[in-house]
Design a protein around this motif. Structure first.
Motif, PDB file in Angstrom:
ATOM      1  N   GLU A   1      16.915 -63.317  57.535  1.00  0.00           N
ATOM      2  CA  GLU A   1      15.583 -63.264  58.153  1.00  0.00           C
ATOM      3  C   GLU A   1      15.847 -62.962  59.327  1.00  0.00           C
ATOM      4  O   GLU A   1      15.224 -61.946  59.767  1.00  0.00           O
ATOM      5  N   ARG A   2      16.938 -63.430  60.172  1.00  0.00           N
ATOM      6  CA  ARG A   2      17.149 -63.099  61.602  1.00  0.00           C
ATOM      7  C   ARG A   2      18.014 -61.726  61.862  1.00  0.00           C
ATOM      8  O   ARG A   2      18.222 -61.321  62.943  1.00  0.00           O
ATOM      9  N   LYS A   3      18.412 -61.103  60.459  1.00  0.00           N
ATOM     10  CA  LYS A   3      19.208 -59.993  60.561  1.00  0.00           C
ATOM     11  C   LYS A   3      20.539 -60.354  61.618  1.00  0.00           C
ATOM     12  O   LYS A   3      21.000 -59.282  62.391  1.00  0.00           O
ATOM     13  N   GLU A   4      21.142 -61.230  61.184  1.00  0.00           N
ATOM     14  CA  GLU A   4      22.506 -61.614  61.991  1.00  0.00           C
ATOM     15  C   GLU A   4      23.429 -61.904  60.895  1.00  0.00           C
ATOM     16  O   GLU A   4      23.297 -61.905  59.543  1.00  0.00           O
ATOM     17  N   THR A   5      24.710 -61.886  61.237  1.00  0.00           N
ATOM     18  CA  THR A   5      26.012 -62.021  60.579  1.00  0.00           C
ATOM     19  C   THR A   5      26.800 -63.231  61.231  1.00  0.00           C
ATOM     20  O   THR A   5      26.731 -63.755  62.151  1.00  0.00           O
ATOM     21  N   ILE A   6      27.701 -63.646  60.032  1.00  0.00           N
ATOM     22  CA  ILE A   6      28.532 -64.896  60.218  1.00  0.00           C
ATOM     23  C   ILE A   6      30.032 -64.429  59.895  1.00  0.00           C
ATOM     24  O   ILE A   6      30.197 -63.402  58.949  1.00  0.00           O
ATOM     25  N   ALA A   7      31.095 -64.975  60.420  1.00  0.00           N
ATOM     26  CA  ALA A   7      32.412 -64.890  60.130  1.00  0.00           C
ATOM     27  C   ALA A   7      33.027 -66.418  60.311  1.00  0.00           C
ATOM     28  O   ALA A   7      32.523 -67.004  61.286  1.00  0.00           O
ATOM     29  N   VAL A   8      33.933 -66.520  59.526  1.00  0.00           N
ATOM     30  CA  VAL A   8      34.321 -68.023  59.609  1.00  0.00           C
ATOM     31  C   VAL A   8      35.988 -68.047  59.745  1.00  0.00           C
ATOM     32  O   VAL A   8      36.727 -67.093  59.270  1.00  0.00           O
ATOM     33  N   SER A   9      36.371 -69.215  60.463  1.00  0.00           N
ATOM     34  CA  SER A   9      37.820 -69.529  60.495  1.00  0.00           C
ATOM     35  C   SER A   9      37.825 -71.056  60.154  1.00  0.00           C
ATOM     36  O   SER A   9      37.453 -71.641  61.021  1.00  0.00           O
ATOM     37  N   GLU A  10      38.438 -71.221  59.189  1.00  0.00           N
ATOM     38  CA  GLU A  10      38.496 -72.555  58.586  1.00  0.00           C
ATOM     39  C   GLU A  10      40.146 -73.011  58.350  1.00  0.00           C
ATOM     40  O   GLU A  10      40.962 -72.145  58.298  1.00  0.00           O
ATOM     41  N   SER A  11      40.208 -74.118  58.428  1.00  0.00           N
ATOM     42  CA  SER A  11      41.596 -74.822  57.980  1.00  0.00           C
ATOM     43  C   SER A  11      41.762 -75.798  56.746  1.00  0.00           C
ATOM     44  O   SER A  11      41.962 -75.395  55.863  1.00  0.00           O
ATOM     45  N   SER A  12      41.341 -77.056  57.240  1.00  0.00           N
ATOM     46  CA  SER A  12      41.315 -78.113  56.285  1.00  0.00           C
ATOM     47  C   SER A  12      40.346 -78.083  55.137  1.00  0.00           C
ATOM     48  O   SER A  12      40.321 -78.768  54.110  1.00  0.00           O
ATOM     49  N   ALA A  13      39.265 -77.127  55.149  1.00  0.00           N
ATOM     50  CA  ALA A  13      38.268 -76.795  54.187  1.00  0.00           C
ATOM     51  C   ALA A  13      38.775 -75.733  53.210  1.00  0.00           C
ATOM     52  O   ALA A  13      38.153 -75.722  52.178  1.00  0.00           O
ATOM     53  N   GLY A  14      39.951 -75.041  53.718  1.00  0.00           N
ATOM     54  CA  GLY A  14      40.676 -74.337  52.594  1.00  0.00           C
ATOM     55  C   GLY A  14      40.189 -73.157  52.107  1.00  0.00           C
ATOM     56  O   GLY A  14      40.480 -72.762  50.982  1.00  0.00           O
ATOM     57  N   GLY A  15      38.965 -72.622  52.818  1.00  0.00           N
ATOM     58  CA  GLY A  15      38.247 -71.633  52.352  1.00  0.00           C
ATOM     59  C   GLY A  15      36.941 -71.969  51.699  1.00  0.00           C
ATOM     60  O   GLY A  15      36.144 -71.157  51.165  1.00  0.00           O
ATOM     61  N   LEU A  16      36.608 -73.100  51.447  1.00  0.00           N
ATOM     62  CA  LEU A  16      35.488 -73.295  50.865  1.00  0.00           C
ATOM     63  C   LEU A  16      34.007 -73.235  51.297  1.00  0.00           C
ATOM     64  O   LEU A  16      33.196 -72.791  50.788  1.00  0.00           O
ATOM     65  N   ILE A  17      34.247 -73.271  52.652  1.00  0.00           N
ATOM     66  CA  ILE A  17      32.998 -72.583  53.605  1.00  0.00           C
ATOM     67  C   ILE A  17      32.847 -71.125  53.207  1.00  0.00           C
ATOM     68  O   ILE A  17      31.598 -70.639  52.819  1.00  0.00           O
ATOM     69  N   THR A  18      33.668 -70.211  53.447  1.00  0.00           N
ATOM     70  CA  THR A  18      33.722 -68.907  53.322  1.00  0.00           C
ATOM     71  C   THR A  18      33.219 -68.621  51.592  1.00  0.00           C
ATOM     72  O   THR A  18      32.185 -67.794  51.398  1.00  0.00           O
ATOM     73  N   ALA A  19      33.761 -69.408  50.838  1.00  0.00           N
ATOM     74  CA  ALA A  19      33.701 -68.937  49.385  1.00  0.00           C
ATOM     75  C   ALA A  19      32.156 -69.536  49.009  1.00  0.00           C
ATOM     76  O   ALA A  19      31.294 -68.701  48.390  1.00  0.00           O
ATOM     77  N   SER A  20      31.488 -70.619  49.729  1.00  0.00           N
ATOM     78  CA  SER A  20      30.279 -70.755  49.571  1.00  0.00           C
ATOM     79  C   SER A  20      29.343 -69.861  49.876  1.00  0.00           C
ATOM     80  O   SER A  20      28.259 -69.410  49.346  1.00  0.00           O
ATOM     81  N   LEU A  21      29.390 -69.222  51.116  1.00  0.00           N
ATOM     82  CA  LEU A  21      28.899 -68.172  51.897  1.00  0.00           C
ATOM     83  C   LEU A  21      28.700 -66.850  50.998  1.00  0.00           C
ATOM     84  O   LEU A  21      27.926 -66.182  50.480  1.00  0.00           O
ATOM     85  N   LEU A  22      29.990 -66.555  50.534  1.00  0.00           N
ATOM     86  CA  LEU A  22      30.172 -65.376  49.478  1.00  0.00           C
ATOM     87  C   LEU A  22      29.584 -65.690  48.138  1.00  0.00           C
ATOM     88  O   LEU A  22      29.429 -64.626  47.371  1.00  0.00           O
ATOM     89  N   ALA A  23      29.473 -66.942  47.595  1.00  0.00           N
ATOM     90  CA  ALA A  23      28.810 -67.056  46.258  1.00  0.00           C
ATOM     91  C   ALA A  23      27.179 -66.883  45.975  1.00  0.00           C
ATOM     92  O   ALA A  23      26.700 -66.774  44.877  1.00  0.00           O
ATOM     93  N   VAL A  24      26.598 -66.461  47.396  1.00  0.00           N
ATOM     94  CA  VAL A  24      25.184 -66.358  47.290  1.00  0.00           C
ATOM     95  C   VAL A  24      24.982 -64.712  47.146  1.00  0.00           C
ATOM     96  O   VAL A  24      25.691 -64.046  47.889  1.00  0.00           O
ATOM     97  N   PRO A  25      24.273 -64.423  46.022  1.00  0.00           N
ATOM     98  CA  PRO A  25      24.091 -62.879  45.843  1.00  0.00           C
ATOM     99  C   PRO A  25      23.715 -62.440  47.249  1.00  0.00           C
ATOM    100  O   PRO A  25      22.820 -62.985  47.952  1.00  0.00           O
ATOM    101  N   GLY A  26      24.000 -61.012  47.441  1.00  0.00           N
ATOM    102  CA  GLY A  26      23.708 -60.208  48.723  1.00  0.00           C
ATOM    103  C   GLY A  26      24.390 -60.905  49.731  1.00  0.00           C
ATOM    104  O   GLY A  26      24.288 -60.533  51.174  1.00  0.00           O
ATOM    105  N   ALA A  27      25.451 -61.417  49.797  1.00  0.00           N
ATOM    106  CA  ALA A  27      26.404 -62.030  50.863  1.00  0.00           C
ATOM    107  C   ALA A  27      26.949 -60.910  51.709  1.00  0.00           C
ATOM    108  O   ALA A  27      27.046 -61.272  52.876  1.00  0.00           O
ATOM    109  N   SER A  28      27.017 -59.701  51.354  1.00  0.00           N
ATOM    110  CA  SER A  28      27.489 -58.483  52.335  1.00  0.00           C
ATOM    111  C   SER A  28      26.594 -58.227  53.349  1.00  0.00           C
ATOM    112  O   SER A  28      26.917 -57.683  54.470  1.00  0.00           O
ATOM    113  N   ALA A  29      25.222 -58.628  53.305  1.00  0.00           N
ATOM    114  CA  ALA A  29      24.195 -58.518  54.215  1.00  0.00           C
ATOM    115  C   ALA A  29      24.421 -59.517  55.518  1.00  0.00           C
ATOM    116  O   ALA A  29      24.102 -59.139  56.563  1.00  0.00           O
TER     117      ALA A  29
END
Length: 160
Positions: free
Chosen positions: A17-45
């Motif tokens: 909605e805001r036409k904004e983007t996100i990038a993640v740097s995680e450690s103890s979550a082991g990639g779950l944050i990024t994986a969750s965001l990428l699991a939503v269809p249209g994530a490349s937007a």
């Protein structure tokens, strides 16, 4: 994972909605944050990518990384989480960066933080940090709790 995806869907809708983007740097979550965001269809937007910086060796693998930054903020602190968020935002040229660092368990980390301790941060037009303590030693449960807390903080920032 389904609960994390529900969080990510709300974040995705706000970012799109805001036409904004996100990038993640995680450690103890082991990639779950990024994986969750990428699991939503249209994530490349909205999701430009993420990195799991779990060890000092991983940090050193980053091109042109200034090791002096880590001397300022030890792992599992809000300052280190913010450093990660800002690094992700800058390196991916995203609107927002999300950082996470902690101790998933079953034991604490070498700095004396107990299992279930994590710090998360959002960097962008607003800077927000938070510390979470689950008081649990179960590694996988903590990893999911850390990812959920990170997505919740991001959602709060995007709603304001």
């Amino acid at each position: 994972m389904n609960d994390l995806i529900k969080h990510a869907q709300r974040v995705a809708a706000l970012l799109k909605e805001r036409k904004e983007t996100i990038a993640v740097s995680e450690s103890s979550a082991g990639g779950l944050i990024t994986a969750s965001l990428l699991a939503v269809p249209g994530a490349s937007a909205y999701c430009l990518g993420g990195v799991v910086l779990y060890t000092r060796q991983a940090w050193r693998a980053l091109r042109d990384f200034d090791e002096a930054l880590l001397k300022r903020a030890r792992s599992a602190t809000e300052e280190n989480a913010w450093l990660r968020a800002e690094l992700a935002r800058e390196r991916f040229q995203a609107t927002w960066g999300l950082g996470e660092t902690g101790a998933a368990g079953p034991t604490g980390n070498r700095y004396g933080d107990a299992a279930g301790h994590t710090c998360i941060a959002v960097a962008g037009a607003v800077r927000a940090t938070r510390t979470l303590r689950t008081d649990r030693s179960e590694r996988l449960q903590n990893m999911y709790a850390f990812a959920a807390a990170a997505l919740e903080l991001l959602e709060e920032v995007l709603k304001n």
